[in-house]
Every structure is written in structure tokens, then in C-alpha cells.
Design an enzyme around this catalytic site. Structure first.
Site, short mmCIF file in Angstrom:
data_model
loop_
_atom_site.label_atom_id
_atom_site.label_comp_id
_atom_site.label_asym_id
_atom_site.label_seq_id
_atom_site.Cartn_x
_atom_site.Cartn_y
_atom_site.Cartn_z
N GLU A 1 4.48 6.92 -0.57
CA GLU A 1 4.24 6.74 0.28
C GLU A 1 4.20 5.75 1.45
O GLU A 1 3.73 4.02 1.26
CB GLU A 1 2.19 7.39 0.71
CG GLU A 1 2.25 8.33 1.62
CD GLU A 1 0.60 8.41 2.33
OE1 GLU A 1 -0.36 7.74 3.15
OE2 GLU A 1 0.29 8.66 1.04
N GLU B 1 -0.65 5.28 11.97
CA GLU B 1 -2.06 5.73 11.34
C GLU B 1 -3.26 5.33 12.05
O GLU B 1 -3.25 4.46 12.32
CB GLU B 1 -2.18 6.21 9.97
CG GLU B 1 -2.83 7.16 9.42
CD GLU B 1 -2.74 7.17 7.96
OE1 GLU B 1 -3.32 8.13 7.49
OE2 GLU B 1 -2.46 5.87 7.45
#
Length: 324
Positions: free
Chosen positions: A145, A150
Site C-alpha cells: 500500500e 493522508e
């Protein structure tokens, strides 16, 4: 984000390498990239899929279908500037601790390497929000990932993270060359320990209110199995002309904000077949656990019921491009 728990720009093919020797100078490798795919406006409705399953990060959201998102005004193309808008519901009555409607989309194509660029005018803001722009491989965490954008609540700086899930080593080199602040060095993640190896962007224009105040900007991921993973953020006024001109040349951009060297991370073994994801969840495993330290009022569960808190919880995306 598995993405932070399970679960993903346009991707560009790896380009040709051109070497140039100067008198007594070090050999410099310049990669030439070619556009493979550019997603903009209605492309996100034809080339991406709207995820409708339970939020794997434990968030207080209902991810809705494309038809529902469009009918509720949560996903549309703004006719004034041709941006894609992906929003959290900010009008419905939802009880404290309930689930508010939101959107999560995943590219139908997957990629293993390349240069990925996102140009956005705005990203979601507000207490309890957890927006992400990321890529994800199969069978999390085995396929890896990559979190490019974020953060949670009123966080001011973007956090970039890799998550690996195989026995092949993946750590951040102790002599890291990126300009960001290394938060965690070990990228290995699993169901019970998934912090990954993170780097904090030093710029407050890289996330949240600061990003939106700068009229957004560009994020770029260079995924190269031979050298590693490199990420950059450029505010709107500082976007390199080669990006604007459609001929991105990372070797001209200077030091990356985040860098994960292939010398200490087996890129090919840990990252492959990634789809691209854009989403916004609420509370959940990260935004919820950090809420009490965020300066936001009440509890995260209580904030879910405050519809007006989510009035600006929306992505406004110019395009996602992939070069190879």
C-alpha cells in the site's frame, strides 16, 4: 490506508533513461516518461468503480454507489471549472455515532510502477474527516500500500506512508535523503500493527486548510523498482512547468519530500498490481483515536451528527495522470 486497512492519479509508464557525461562530471540518468492514462472529469465515472462495502478502517460512513452519489450531489463534475467533486454528505440528519454518506472510488486499471500525478484544487477538511489518496495491491498487505495523501481532523501536514506485508525487507534508509521528517522506519504491516513507514511533509500547504488556501497543488509519486519510491508536493504557484506541459521530468524537481530507497526496501517483491483510490472516511481507526488530541470539540462520534461540519469535506480534482 488498508487499507489502513483493506482495500487506490493517472499512471505513467516507465520511460527511457538518457545518460549525459560532462567533463569530469558524474553520470546523470534522466528518465523520459510517456503518458499512459489521464483521468479527468467524467473519466472518473467510466474508468473508476464506486466502492459500496463496509469501510475497512472502521469509519462512520456509508460508501454509496455511483448512482446514489450522483443523485445526492456527492459526486459530480463542476461545470464552472471541470473539476471532479467527491463530497461527504453535509445536509442529512445523522445521529451521534451513526454513519454519514460518503464516496470512495477505485481505478479499474492497476499499475506496477510509473509516475503518478494528482492535481487537486481542494481536499476534504473538518473535524473527524480522514481523506486519502493512495494505491493498494492485492491481498493486503502482501501486495503493498502506498499512501500519497493522508491525514485526519485538523492536521496541518501531509503524511506519506508505505505498507509492506511480505518477508522481504522494507525499511526507510537511515541516511534518508528526502526533506520530510521520518516518523516510522519499518514498513511491515499486518492486521494488528499497520502504522507502516511514514514521512511527514514539512509544508503546511501540503494538507487540509493550508492546501486549500493555496488553491491546492500537485502531488507526485515516482515508483521505480531500481531506485525506490519518491514523493513530491508542489503548491499551485510552484508546480514545475514540465508537469503543466505534460512532460514531467522528476530529475528536475529537486529533493523529494519523501524517499524510500530500494537499497533497504525490496520494491518489486512488496509492491505490485496497484489500483488508485480516492476516499474520505469519518472517525474510524485513526481519525477517531486521534480526535481527543486534535483540538476539535466534543467526541468524534458526536461530530458525526453535525452536518455543517462537513460542508467543506470534499475533493476537487483536476486530474490524475499516470506516466510510464
Amino acid at each position: 490506508m488498508y487499507a489502513r486497512f483493506l482495500c487506490l492519479l493517472a499512471v505513467l509508464p516507465f520511460g527511457t533513461s538518457v545518460g549525459a557525461w560532462g567533463a569530469g562530471a558524474q553520470h546523470k540518468i534522466v528518465k523520459r516518461y510517456t503518458l499512459q492514462k489521464k483521468y479527468q472529469a467524467n473519466d472518473f465515472f467510466t474508468d473508476w468503480t464506486f466502492f459500496t462495502g463496509n469501510d475497512p478502517t472502521g469509519g462512520n460512513v456509508n460508501y454509496v454507489s455511483m448512482d446514489d452519489a450522483q443523485s445526492q450531489g456527492l459526486a459530480y463534475v463542476d461545470s464552472s471549472d471541470n473539476t471532479l467533486v467527491l463530497a461527504v454528505d453535509s445536509t442529512s440528519d445523522v445521529s451521534a455515532g451513526g454513519n454519514r454518506n460518503s464516496v470512495r472510488i477505485t481505478s479499474n486499471d492497476d499499475y506496477t510502477g510509473g509516475l503518478f500525478i494528482l492535481d487537486a484544487v481542494a481536499m476534504p477538511v473538518g473535524c473527524g474527516t480522514w481523506p486519502s489518496f493512495w494505491t493498494n495491491g492485492p491481498n493486503w498487505p502482501e501486495g503493498g500500500e502506498i499512501d500519497i495523501i493522508e491525514g485526519v481532523n485538523d492536521q496541518a501536514n501531509n503524511q506519506m506512508t508505505l505498507h509492506s506485508g511480505t518477508s522481504n525487507a522494507c525499511t526507510i534508509d537511515s541516511s534518508n535523503k528526502g526533506s520530510g521528517q521520518v516518523l516510522n522506519k519499518n514498513c511491515y504491516s499486518n492486521q494488528t500493527s499497520d502504522s507502516g513507514c511514514s514521512i511527514k511533509d514539512p509544508s503546511t500547504s501540503s494538507f487540509g486548510y493550508g492546501f486549500n488556501a493555496a488553491n491546492g497543488g500537485v502531488f507526485a509519486l515516482q515508483w521505480d523498482a531500481s531506485t525506490g519510491m519518491s514523493m513530491w508536493h508542489f503548491s499551485r504557484s510552484s508546480i514545475p512547468s514540465d508537469i503543466s506541459g505534460g512532460s514531467p521530468t522528476p530529475s528536475n524537481w529537486g529533493e523529494a519530500t519523501g524517499f524510500w530507497s530500494a537499497s533497504t526496501c525490496n520494491i518489486s517483491a512488496n509492491f505490485y498490481s496497484h489500483a488508485i483510490i480516492i476516499d474520505t472516511t469519518i472517525c474510524g481507526n485513526w481519525a477517531g483515536s486521534e480526535y481527543s488530541q486534535s483540538g476539535c470539540s466534543g467526541t468524534c462520534s458526536q461530530m458525526v451528527s453535525n452536518a455543517t461540519n462537513f460542508a467543506n469535506a470534499k475533493w476537487k480534482v483536476n486530474y490524475v495522470a499516470v506516466y510510464q
